[in-house]
Design a protein around this motif. Sequence first.
Motif, mmCIF file in Angstrom:
data_model
loop_
_atom_site.group_PDB
_atom_site.id
_atom_site.type_symbol
_atom_site.label_atom_id
_atom_site.label_comp_id
_atom_site.label_asym_id
_atom_site.label_seq_id
_atom_site.Cartn_x
_atom_site.Cartn_y
_atom_site.Cartn_z
ATOM 1 N N VAL A 176 0.930 -1.248 -0.086
ATOM 2 C CA VAL A 176 -0.043 0.106 0.034
ATOM 3 C C VAL A 176 0.702 1.351 -0.038
ATOM 4 O O VAL A 176 0.673 2.170 -0.693
ATOM 5 C CB VAL A 176 -0.875 -0.003 1.286
ATOM 6 N N LEU A 177 1.843 1.276 0.774
ATOM 7 C CA LEU A 177 2.619 2.467 0.952
ATOM 8 C C LEU A 177 3.705 2.884 -0.172
ATOM 9 O O LEU A 177 4.283 3.734 -0.245
ATOM 10 C CB LEU A 177 3.521 2.551 2.600
ATOM 11 N N THR A 178 3.845 1.503 -0.793
ATOM 12 C CA THR A 178 4.781 1.641 -2.308
ATOM 13 C C THR A 178 4.128 2.813 -3.129
ATOM 14 O O THR A 178 4.987 3.698 -3.786
ATOM 15 C CB THR A 178 4.803 0.343 -2.937
ATOM 16 N N HIS A 179 2.654 2.935 -3.195
ATOM 17 C CA HIS A 179 2.246 3.695 -4.284
ATOM 18 C C HIS A 179 2.954 5.496 -4.114
ATOM 19 O O HIS A 179 2.618 5.670 -2.646
ATOM 20 C CB HIS A 179 0.881 3.709 -4.188
ATOM 21 N N GLN A 213 -9.696 -5.166 3.711
ATOM 22 C CA GLN A 213 -10.264 -3.869 3.832
ATOM 23 C C GLN A 213 -9.323 -2.864 4.431
ATOM 24 O O GLN A 213 -8.860 -3.099 5.591
ATOM 25 C CB GLN A 213 -11.542 -3.929 4.590
ATOM 26 N N LEU A 214 -9.601 -1.666 3.690
ATOM 27 C CA LEU A 214 -8.564 -0.357 4.348
ATOM 28 C C LEU A 214 -9.135 0.816 4.154
ATOM 29 O O LEU A 214 -9.808 0.928 3.025
ATOM 30 C CB LEU A 214 -6.888 -0.531 4.197
ATOM 31 N N ASP A 215 -8.798 1.762 4.671
ATOM 32 C CA ASP A 215 -9.055 3.125 4.411
ATOM 33 C C ASP A 215 -7.705 3.806 3.637
ATOM 34 O O ASP A 215 -6.817 3.799 4.546
ATOM 35 C CB ASP A 215 -9.590 4.054 5.582
ATOM 36 N N LEU A 216 -7.904 4.232 2.580
ATOM 37 C CA LEU A 216 -6.546 4.925 1.809
ATOM 38 C C LEU A 216 -6.537 6.455 1.915
ATOM 39 O O LEU A 216 -7.647 6.946 1.780
ATOM 40 C CB LEU A 216 -6.641 4.750 0.506
ATOM 41 N N ILE A 229 -6.214 5.815 -8.257
ATOM 42 C CA ILE A 229 -5.341 5.439 -7.234
ATOM 43 C C ILE A 229 -5.568 4.267 -6.383
ATOM 44 O O ILE A 229 -4.926 3.332 -6.315
ATOM 45 C CB ILE A 229 -4.631 6.625 -6.349
ATOM 46 N N ALA A 230 -6.889 4.346 -5.967
ATOM 47 C CA ALA A 230 -7.312 3.078 -5.308
ATOM 48 C C ALA A 230 -7.505 1.682 -5.984
ATOM 49 O O ALA A 230 -7.251 0.771 -5.483
ATOM 50 C CB ALA A 230 -8.863 3.372 -4.902
ATOM 51 N N GLU A 231 -7.910 1.994 -7.369
ATOM 52 C CA GLU A 231 -7.709 0.948 -8.291
ATOM 53 C C GLU A 231 -6.392 0.080 -8.502
ATOM 54 O O GLU A 231 -5.960 -0.865 -8.576
ATOM 55 C CB GLU A 231 -8.253 1.070 -9.501
ATOM 56 N N GLU A 232 -5.406 1.239 -8.494
ATOM 57 C CA GLU A 232 -3.735 0.569 -8.713
ATOM 58 C C GLU A 232 -3.341 -0.151 -7.333
ATOM 59 O O GLU A 232 -2.684 -1.149 -7.582
ATOM 60 C CB GLU A 232 -2.965 1.946 -9.152
ATOM 61 N N VAL A 233 -3.924 0.468 -6.328
ATOM 62 C CA VAL A 233 -3.616 -0.264 -4.995
ATOM 63 C C VAL A 233 -4.143 -1.480 -4.864
ATOM 64 O O VAL A 233 -3.543 -2.766 -4.624
ATOM 65 C CB VAL A 233 -3.801 0.539 -3.974
ATOM 66 N N THR A 234 -5.492 -1.611 -5.421
ATOM 67 C CA THR A 234 -6.140 -2.916 -5.293
ATOM 68 C C THR A 234 -5.607 -3.889 -6.269
ATOM 69 O O THR A 234 -5.225 -5.102 -5.976
ATOM 70 C CB THR A 234 -7.381 -2.601 -5.630
#
Length: 305
Positions: A221-224, A245-248, A262-267
């Motif tokens: 997650v933190l790599t993005h 599940q998480l809040d970005l 961005i959320a889709e890329e992390v997913t």
Amino acid sequence: MTANNALLRRITLASFLTALLLVSVKAVVWYVTGSVSLLASLLDSGMDAIASLIILLAVRYALRPADEDHRFGHGKAEPLAALAQSVFILGSAIFFLLHALDRLLHPQPLQHDEWAIAVMWFSLAVTLVLVSFQRHVARKTGSTAVAADALHYASDIASNLVILAALYLAHFGWTQADVWLGLLVGLWIGYSALEVGRDALDQLLDKQLPEETLEQIRRIVLTHPRVWGFNDLRTFRSGPTLHIQLDLELDDHLPLVEAHRIAEEVTEALKQAFPQADVMIHQEPVSSRTDAAHHRWQGAQRGDG
């Protein structure tokens, strides 16, 4: 049906048929010889047959996609079946231990012990072939159920070797070895049942994933480069599926379409690391978390971006 799903169906059926074959052969030879250690192996193979049947049915059910009535899928079928299996195995282990103790108090000579030795070598060879196939399928499909079944059958190899040692010792005059080593295998079966039950309960009660898995999720997650941090990470396993599940935490002024991207890329990054994961991400402004900068700083210190 995908190639992986077809493989899963074949290996679960092969596992059940193998256990059924071993039960049939061992039952006949135990009836002829009266060996306590062979009875322990027969009990173990009987439990294998039941476990393999449960896994065969549970995997088929768990592979069904989510529907209107089961929005999180059918993965809980696997641990539910495993819990029932563990209770049955534990009860059978207790019954066997009582039988072994009775034989210890009232010894009986072995009959046709060479038959028992022959069937245990046959069992060892068949189990080795099955475990090799199971491990191949587990690597190819990532199935936790097949991997667990392979581990169980691999442990059967060790118990087969112990029973062979008992039969050889009894053949050469130490008749009590058959009972004592049979008792050892019976205790091991009971312990294994408790372990299976504990793992099944962990899944049914939605226990958090192991810390090393959580740390891997944090790093991904933190790599993005545009993620400031995250919070409220919740995870659990349901059969073959990992739920994440998480809040970005994102910049306050990002357009909605950019935040979604961005959320889709992390997913997608999480699904590449965990192919069987179901990922749910909620986006929120970084200003809502005073420690978001600290989260991001931690990621930078680890070299995540």
